[in-house]
Design an enzyme around this catalytic site. Structure first.
Site, PDB file in Angstrom:
ATOM      1  CB  SER A   1      56.302  64.656  50.316  1.00 43.84           C
ATOM      2  OG  SER A   1      57.474  64.667  51.035  1.00 43.84           O
TER       3      SER A   1
ATOM      4  CD  GLU B   1      57.932  57.214  50.478  1.00 43.86           C
ATOM      5  OE1 GLU B   1      58.328  58.277  49.751  1.00 43.86           O
ATOM      6  OE2 GLU B   1      56.830  57.013  50.407  1.00 43.86           O
TER       7      GLU B   1
ATOM      8  CG  HIS C   1      59.622  61.257  48.611  1.00 46.84           C
ATOM      9  ND1 HIS C   1      58.677  60.604  49.364  1.00 46.84           N
ATOM     10  CD2 HIS C   1      59.494  62.440  48.596  1.00 46.84           C
ATOM     11  CE1 HIS C   1      58.085  61.659  50.017  1.00 46.84           C
ATOM     12  NE2 HIS C   1      58.540  62.786  49.646  1.00 46.84           N
TER      13      HIS C   1
END
Length: 542
Positions: free
Chosen positions: A227, A359, A456
């Protein structure tokens, strides 16, 4: 006679004390005065040994004043105890959580202090002359939040042990402390826009100077992050000051940014901050003493003010909205990401990148989507794709043949991470140089009725060989453990050789824009080429 007896007793006690602190491989945890002591260029540090892994926490690698570039910390003369995690960078306080998500992520918020430039090390041997691959972890949270201890998956012991690698994780300055551009107010602050990333470079310099004593090879360093940490990896690949400090790079779900913030805009944030605080330009030094909470709140108002003006001016935003991040300042970052001169800096760095299938999926924000019927899902999609909805549905089924649940047609990440990853992979591969390897994590978590899917951060437990520490996210079952072994070994092999292939995977070809070769990490691990080309084309047209 009494003196002899007394002396003998003292010797016995001394021997007992020595043996009680001696290292035994069978002891789960060993800590003590002379245990796990390593010399650094600032002084000696003492860690501990857990399950045979030498562990060090909270070692300082830099110090700084607010908005100033990092400098070397002061040296110490005594052996520094380094057995507890150091402070994390201040950020917005966490006052409430969404229970089902917090259950899965299981955060550790740590304690905050602006003097947060510390790192952690895990190794299988110290002072032994061995040259183990070094893996330096850059945490997520964008450039505003997060820390090296935020998630249980970040613990480096299991990855170090499995691959006989040295794992390092770092904390550094974030948000207004790490990326406030005050260069409008004189040379004193000319480097302020990127001091958070300068911290990361300083940490890599520490690794170069010291990691050999921790059993690592300073000439075989891999930076990896997820990320915001993945975006930090990319940033370092464009930083001339970081060249030579790392030799391989992995970006996990971090290709959502395609450019750095231009300095003409970052300067406006610094100028707006002074206005919000009612300060004149000649009072800029007073920012050094304003409490963080007040500074942080004022910076949010400043960003909102500049963003509103940028919208009126028709300017695009980096990563979808104006926020903290690295700045194209002509110094620390002299080039934009598409500039050939910028790409040339890391041309010879083997690169691996990827993302997860889901995600930030819609059903997490709107739980009702999880129970949609096919008709409800189609109606939902028509609001976005209109007359292209049927083509979209067919493209989903082509890209992901196992799609059966109505919400699965909606929850695929097509907004930022996957499209950004493809653009990034094409850019790096087409430029030439070292190979690029691409992956997509599609494994679906069974926990909480499958609500997490391939969310995610889910791949982190697999990468770090930490499924047992991340059972709330994955369930910790047999399928997860099998995939954990395959993924962690791929990351280890890449760190060791620059190629993630191993006998537990099918052949993994280097990526090119022509082949689109992508390794799917799922219960069935396979390579597919341009699997979602049509899907991305339909999505990008809307």
């Amino acid at each position: 006679m009494k003196k002899i007896i007394l002396l003998g007793g003292l010797l016995a006690v001394s021997t007992l004390a020595t043996s009680s602190f001696s290292y035994s491989q069978t002891d789960p945890l060993v800590a003590g005065k002379n245990i796990a002591v390593v010399s650094t260029d600032l002084g000696k540090v003492r860690g501990y040994i857990h399950n045979g892994t030498f562990t060090y926490k909270g070692i300082p690698y830099a110090q700084s004043e607010r908005f100033m570039p990092p400098i070397r910390p002061k040296a110490w003369t005594d052996v520094r105890s380094s057995t507890a995690y150091g402070p994390v960078c201040p950020t917005d306080p966490t006052t409430t959580v969404f229970d089902p998500l917090e259950f899965a992520f299981n955060h550790n918020w740590g304690y905050t202090n602006e003097n947060c430039q510390t790192l952690n090390v895990w190794s299988q041997g110290i002072n032994d002359g061995k040259k183990r691959p070094v893996m330096v972890w850059l945490h997520g949270g964008g450039f505003s939040a997060g820390s090296a201890i935020e998630l249980p998956s970040y613990e480096g012991e299991n990855l170090s042990k499995k691959g006989d690698v040295v794992v390092v994780s770092i904390n550094h300055r974030l948000n207004v402390l790490g990326f406030l551009d005050l260069s409008s107010f004189g040379d004193k602050y000319k480097k302020s826009a990127n001091v958070g990333m300068m911290d990361a470079v300083m940490a890599l310099e520490w690794v170069k100077n010291n990691i050999a004593n921790f059993g690592g090879d300073p000439n075989n360093v891999t930076i990896f992050g997820q990320s915001g940490g993945g975006a930090k990896v990319t940033t370092l690949m464009y930083a001339p000051s970081a060249k030579g400090l790392f030799h391989k790079a992995i970006n996990q779900s971090g290709s959502y940014r395609q450019s750095f913030l231009e300095q003409e805009d970052s300067k406006k944030i610094g100028e707006a901050l002074l206005e919000v605080l009612g300060l004149k330009p000649n009072q800029v030094d007073s920012l050094q003493k304003i409490p963080y909470e007040k500074l942080n709140e004022a910076s949010k108002k400043a960003i909102a003010k500049v963003q509103d003006q940028m919208k009126k001016d028709g300017k695009a935003f980096v990563g979808g909205g104006l926020g903290w991040g690295p700045v194209h300042d002509g110094d620390f970052l002299p080039y934009q990401q598409v500039d050939p001169a910028g790409l040339a800096i890391s041309k010879d760095i083997p690169f691996m990148l990827g993302c997860t299938k889901n995600e930030f999926m819609a059903s997490l924000l709107n739980p009702a989507i999880r129970d949609f019927s096919k008709e409800q899902a189609v109606d939902f999609l028509k609001k976005r794709y209109a007359d292209k909805t049927d083509a979209y549905l067919k493209a989903v089924e082509k890209a992901y043949p196992n799609t059966t649940k109505p919400s699965d047609y909606i929850d695929i990440d097509l907004a930022a991470f996957r499209p950004g990853m493809v653009k990034h992979a094409n850019l790096k591969a087409d430029f030439g140089g070292a190979p690029v390897y691409a992956y997509l994590f599609t494994w679906q978590s069974p926990v909480n009725d499958g609500m997490y899917k391939a969310v995610h951060c889910i791949e982190l437990g697999f990468v770090f060989n930490n499924i047992d520490r991340c059972q709330e996210m994955t369930g910790g079952g047999k399928e997860a453990k099998i995939l954990e072994d395959k993924m962690s070994q791929a990351w280890i092999n890449f760190a060791r050789t620059g190629n993630p292939a191993h006998k537990g995977l099918p052949a993994w070809p280097a990526y090119s824009s022509q082949n689109g070769a992508t390794m799917f990490f799922d219960n069935k691990v396979e390579v597919r080429n341009h699997h979602d080309k049509e899907l991305l084309e339909i999505s990008s047209s809307k």
